[in-house]
Write a protein that holds these residues in place. Structure first.
Motif, PDB file in Angstrom:
ATOM      1  N   ILE A 108      23.277  26.496  23.957  1.00  0.00           N
ATOM      2  CA  ILE A 108      23.618  27.732  23.237  1.00  0.00           C
ATOM      3  C   ILE A 108      25.119  27.915  23.384  1.00  0.00           C
ATOM      4  CG2 ILE A 108      22.734  28.986  25.264  1.00  0.00           C
ATOM      5  CD1 ILE A 108      24.116  31.142  24.001  1.00  0.00           C
ATOM      6  N   LEU A 130      28.798  30.106  21.749  1.00  0.00           N
ATOM      7  CA  LEU A 130      29.500  31.034  20.860  1.00  0.00           C
ATOM      8  C   LEU A 130      30.941  30.568  20.747  1.00  0.00           C
ATOM      9  CD1 LEU A 130      28.283  34.413  22.429  1.00  0.00           C
ATOM     10  CD2 LEU A 130      27.574  33.477  20.207  1.00  0.00           C
ATOM     11  N   HIS A 141      33.595  35.622  22.289  1.00  0.00           N
ATOM     12  CA  HIS A 141      33.142  35.738  23.682  1.00  0.00           C
ATOM     13  C   HIS A 141      33.416  37.147  24.205  1.00  0.00           C
ATOM     14  CE1 HIS A 141      33.289  31.183  24.900  1.00  0.00           C
ATOM     15  NE2 HIS A 141      32.440  31.440  23.930  1.00  0.00           N
ATOM     16  N   GLY A 142      32.667  37.486  25.244  1.00  0.00           N
ATOM     17  CA  GLY A 142      32.939  38.732  25.955  1.00  0.00           C
ATOM     18  C   GLY A 142      32.497  39.981  25.210  1.00  0.00           C
ATOM     19  N   ARG A 143      31.649  39.818  24.179  1.00  0.00           N
ATOM     20  CA  ARG A 143      31.174  40.981  23.419  1.00  0.00           C
ATOM     21  C   ARG A 143      29.686  41.227  23.643  1.00  0.00           C
ATOM     22  NH1 ARG A 143      34.022  39.591  17.655  1.00  0.00           N
ATOM     23  NH2 ARG A 143      32.086  40.521  16.879  1.00  0.00           N
ATOM     24  N   GLY A 144      29.170  40.639  24.712  1.00  0.00           N
ATOM     25  CA  GLY A 144      27.755  40.873  25.016  1.00  0.00           C
ATOM     26  C   GLY A 144      26.801  40.148  24.084  1.00  0.00           C
ATOM     27  N   GLY A 204      26.048  36.785  24.256  1.00  0.00           N
ATOM     28  CA  GLY A 204      25.416  35.597  24.840  1.00  0.00           C
ATOM     29  C   GLY A 204      23.908  35.768  24.979  1.00  0.00           C
ATOM     30  N   ASN A 208      28.938  28.600  35.753  1.00  0.00           N
ATOM     31  CA  ASN A 208      29.155  29.229  34.436  1.00  0.00           C
ATOM     32  C   ASN A 208      28.641  30.672  34.493  1.00  0.00           C
ATOM     33  OD1 ASN A 208      29.320  29.996  31.765  1.00  0.00           O
ATOM     34  ND2 ASN A 208      28.482  28.080  30.959  1.00  0.00           N
ATOM     35  N   PRO A 251      29.375  33.669  33.016  1.00  0.00           N
ATOM     36  CA  PRO A 251      28.895  34.429  31.859  1.00  0.00           C
ATOM     37  C   PRO A 251      27.512  33.971  31.398  1.00  0.00           C
ATOM     38  CG  PRO A 251      31.177  33.737  31.530  1.00  0.00           C
ATOM     39  CD  PRO A 251      30.697  33.070  32.779  1.00  0.00           C
ATOM     40  N   ARG A 279      24.776  34.984  34.059  1.00  0.00           N
ATOM     41  CA  ARG A 279      24.508  36.431  34.004  1.00  0.00           C
ATOM     42  C   ARG A 279      23.704  36.784  32.759  1.00  0.00           C
ATOM     43  NH1 ARG A 279      28.436  39.372  37.560  1.00  0.00           N
ATOM     44  NH2 ARG A 279      27.864  41.275  36.470  1.00  0.00           N
ATOM     45  N   TYR A 305      21.609  34.889  31.228  1.00  0.00           N
ATOM     46  CA  TYR A 305      20.236  34.412  31.374  1.00  0.00           C
ATOM     47  C   TYR A 305      19.446  35.306  32.329  1.00  0.00           C
ATOM     48  CZ  TYR A 305      22.370  30.298  29.200  1.00  0.00           C
ATOM     49  OH  TYR A 305      23.062  29.455  28.366  1.00  0.00           O
ATOM     50  N   ARG A 352      19.872  38.445  32.778  1.00  0.00           N
ATOM     51  CA  ARG A 352      19.539  39.662  32.025  1.00  0.00           C
ATOM     52  C   ARG A 352      18.323  39.472  31.135  1.00  0.00           C
ATOM     53  NH1 ARG A 352      22.464  44.216  31.638  1.00  0.00           N
ATOM     54  NH2 ARG A 352      24.597  44.166  32.413  1.00  0.00           N
TER      55      ARG A 352
HETATM   56  C1  LIG Z   1      28.006  31.607  27.855  1.00  0.00           C
HETATM   57  C2  LIG Z   1      28.233  32.484  26.631  1.00  0.00           C
HETATM   58  C3  LIG Z   1      27.138  32.228  25.633  1.00  0.00           C
HETATM   59  C4  LIG Z   1      28.173  33.948  27.121  1.00  0.00           C
HETATM   60  O1  LIG Z   1      28.368  34.785  26.035  1.00  0.00           O
HETATM   61  P1  LIG Z   1      29.494  35.930  26.037  1.00  0.00           P
HETATM   62  O2  LIG Z   1      29.244  36.731  24.824  1.00  0.00           O
HETATM   63  O3  LIG Z   1      30.830  35.295  26.187  1.00  0.00           O
HETATM   64  O4  LIG Z   1      29.235  36.730  27.363  1.00  0.00           O
HETATM   65  P2  LIG Z   1      28.808  38.226  27.446  1.00  0.00           P
HETATM   66  O5  LIG Z   1      29.865  39.090  26.871  1.00  0.00           O
HETATM   67  O6  LIG Z   1      27.424  38.332  26.868  1.00  0.00           O
HETATM   68  O7  LIG Z   1      28.781  38.448  29.008  1.00  0.00           O
HETATM   69  C5  LIG Z   1      27.707  38.010  29.804  1.00  0.00           C
HETATM   70  C6  LIG Z   1      27.950  38.456  31.239  1.00  0.00           C
HETATM   71  O8  LIG Z   1      28.990  37.652  31.819  1.00  0.00           O
HETATM   72  C7  LIG Z   1      30.036  38.478  32.280  1.00  0.00           C
HETATM   73  N1  LIG Z   1      31.274  37.764  32.018  1.00  0.00           N
HETATM   74  C8  LIG Z   1      31.876  37.574  30.836  1.00  0.00           C
HETATM   75  N2  LIG Z   1      32.968  36.812  31.006  1.00  0.00           N
HETATM   76  C9  LIG Z   1      33.042  36.534  32.315  1.00  0.00           C
HETATM   77  C10 LIG Z   1      33.930  35.774  33.112  1.00  0.00           C
HETATM   78  N3  LIG Z   1      34.986  35.159  32.573  1.00  0.00           N
HETATM   79  N4  LIG Z   1      33.683  35.670  34.439  1.00  0.00           N
HETATM   80  C11 LIG Z   1      32.618  36.271  34.982  1.00  0.00           C
HETATM   81  N5  LIG Z   1      31.728  37.008  34.277  1.00  0.00           N
HETATM   82  C12 LIG Z   1      31.949  37.137  32.958  1.00  0.00           C
HETATM   83  C13 LIG Z   1      29.923  39.758  31.493  1.00  0.00           C
HETATM   84  O9  LIG Z   1      30.488  40.847  32.185  1.00  0.00           O
HETATM   85  C14 LIG Z   1      28.418  39.893  31.372  1.00  0.00           C
HETATM   86  O10 LIG Z   1      27.891  40.334  32.595  1.00  0.00           O
HETATM   87  P3  LIG Z   1      26.753  41.456  32.634  1.00  0.00           P
HETATM   88  O11 LIG Z   1      25.601  40.883  31.842  1.00  0.00           O
HETATM   89  O12 LIG Z   1      26.442  41.614  34.067  1.00  0.00           O
HETATM   90  O13 LIG Z   1      27.366  42.641  31.974  1.00  0.00           O
HETATM   91  C15 LIG Z   1      29.611  32.202  25.958  1.00  0.00           C
HETATM   92  O14 LIG Z   1      30.631  32.555  26.860  1.00  0.00           O
HETATM   93  C16 LIG Z   1      29.796  30.764  25.539  1.00  0.00           C
HETATM   94  O15 LIG Z   1      29.428  30.373  24.439  1.00  0.00           O
HETATM   95  N6  LIG Z   1      30.427  29.945  26.413  1.00  0.00           N
HETATM   96  C17 LIG Z   1      30.748  28.563  26.116  1.00  0.00           C
HETATM   97  C18 LIG Z   1      29.503  27.742  25.960  1.00  0.00           C
HETATM   98  C19 LIG Z   1      28.590  27.864  27.156  1.00  0.00           C
HETATM   99  O16 LIG Z   1      29.014  27.854  28.299  1.00  0.00           O
HETATM  100  N7  LIG Z   1      27.275  27.944  26.873  1.00  0.00           N
HETATM  101  C20 LIG Z   1      26.249  28.029  27.870  1.00  0.00           C
HETATM  102  C21 LIG Z   1      25.840  26.668  28.259  1.00  0.00           C
HETATM  103  S1  LIG Z   1      24.387  26.697  29.251  1.00  0.00           S
END
Ligand SMILES: CC(C)(COP(=O)(O)OP(=O)(O)OC[C@H]1O[C@@H](n2cnc3c(N)ncnc32)[C@H](O)[C@@H]1OP(=O)(O)O)[C@@H](O)C(=O)NCCC(=O)NCCS
Length: 310
Positions: free
Chosen positions: A237, A239, A244-247, A249, A276, A278, A281, A283, A285
């Motif tokens: 999965i 984005l 990123h960072g808009r909730g 994931g 990883n 983000p 966290r 997952y 949730r």
């Molecule tokens: C992983 C991914 C899908 C998360 O989506 P996102 O929209 O960026 O993250 P979200 O805004 O939903 O944040 C998820 C949580 O991580 C936290 N978070 C976000 N950025 C962070 C960072 N740099 N360090 C630590 N925590 C972080 C958020 O506060 C949130 O925590 P909460 O649920 O306790 O509030 C996205 O970052 C991504 O596509 N990453 C690259 C590809 C990847 O790694 N995919 C997963 C492979 S298994």
């Protein structure tokens, strides 16, 4: 079935490439249905990486097909009797042949460096690796996570990938290569590798969910259904970094989980790098819990140290 391992091997081995879960189970149990083929050396340029079946090496005692042990590298294997797959390097030896563990593992190691997946609790293997290859180091740690379906989180609206549409395929490549620019397995996707991965997953592109965010495809979720349909899997999965960072994931993952649930699946797993944050966290949730960790050991190229016994 073609097997294209990258590693040249140092001892005669047989290659086992199971066609189905049943064949795999009997091979791991040294059943009667072992299919093998004697291959004295491997010269191919691919990695041990097979979505169409797990690869095992069977150490041959006599240059024919006498199986004394089975091992596999960097694959998600399911042990007979176990509900969940594991990505550990699986090594099985016939009783009485345990002293050949080092030889069997050595047959997996090549001069370019080899990554072996070992469960942290497998102390015998870890001691063997450390003794025989002192330069070996911990490389990656993956959580295997599991959730029941359905999940409560409202999914992002998605549609299926259309593999015949070059714009769709290009969008997947763009998002993937931005989201996973540094990832060891996932970086460097191409239009060809999208098509190849689709073939490997073995189901329709309906299971690849695309999300339009800010007017363009900015997210995807690849799902997978295990052969016996007992488990769904979030294969990948991602984005685009712009969103990123808009909730998003969790809802992006939930879209894949919704699709799996609609196919009749009641449980889903995924693998995620432990660091990883983000992703982990997101997952948690969704209700995912960690079942176990798999840790990889990198044996650097040209590190012999091979004189120590097993
Ligand atoms: C992983 C991914 C899908 C998360 O989506 P996102 O929209 O960026 O993250 P979200 O805004 O939903 O944040 C998820 C949580 O991580 C936290 N978070 C976000 N950025 C962070 C960072 N740099 N360090 C630590 N925590 C972080 C958020 O506060 C949130 O925590 P909460 O649920 O306790 O509030 C996205 O970052 C991504 O596509 N990453 C690259 C590809 C990847 O790694 N995919 C997963 C492979 S298994």
């Amino acid at each position: 079935m073609s097997v294209q391992p990258r590693h040249p091997v140092k001892v005669p081995v047989c290659v086992y490439a199971p066609d189905d879960a049943d064949g795999r189970a009997s091979a791991l149990g040294f059943g009667d249905r072992i299919l093998c083929q004697h291959v004295p050396t491997w010269e191919a340029d691919d990695r041990f990486h097979h979505a169409d079946g797990d690869v095992a090496l069977i150490l041959s005692d006599d240059g024919r097909c006498t199986p004394l042990g089975v091992a596999s590298v960097s694959t998600a294997l399911r042990r007979p009797g176990s509900a969940l797959p594991t990505r550990s390097t699986q090594v099985y030896l016939r009783p009485g042949h345990e002293s050949r563990l080092g030889e069997l593992v050595a047959s997996l190691v090549d001069t370019e460096g080899t990554e072996l997946w070992i469960r942290p609790e497998n102390q015998q293997m870890i001691h063997l690796i450390q003794r025989r290859w002192p330069a070996a180091y911990n490389c990656r740690r993956l959580h295997l996570m599991l959730t029941e379906l359905p999940v409560d989180t409202e999914p992002l609206a998605t549609r299926a990938l259309d593999p015949s549409n070059p714009e769709d395929v290009a969008a997947v490549v763009r998002v993937n290569n931005s989201a996973f620019a540094e990832h060891p397995d996932q970086a460097g996707m191409t239009a060809e590798s999208v098509q190849k991965k689709l073939r490997e997953l073995g189901h329709s592109a309906e299971g690849v969910r695309l999300a339009i965010i800010d007017g363009v495809v900015n997210g995807f979720c690849w799902t997978q259904i295990h052969h016996d349909r007992s488990l769904g899997e979030i294969s990948v999965i991602g984005l685009h970094p712009d969103v990123h960072g808009r909730g998003l994931g969790g809802p992006m993952t939930a879209a894949g989980l919704r699709w799996l649930h609609d196919q009749g699946l009641r449980q889903a797993i995924l693998y995620v790098e432990a660091h990883n944050e983000p992703a982990v966290r997101s997952y948690h949730r969704l209700g995912f819990v960690t079942v176990h960790d798999d840790v990889s050991w990198m044996i650097p190229g040209g590190a012999p140290g091979a004189e120590a016994g097993p």
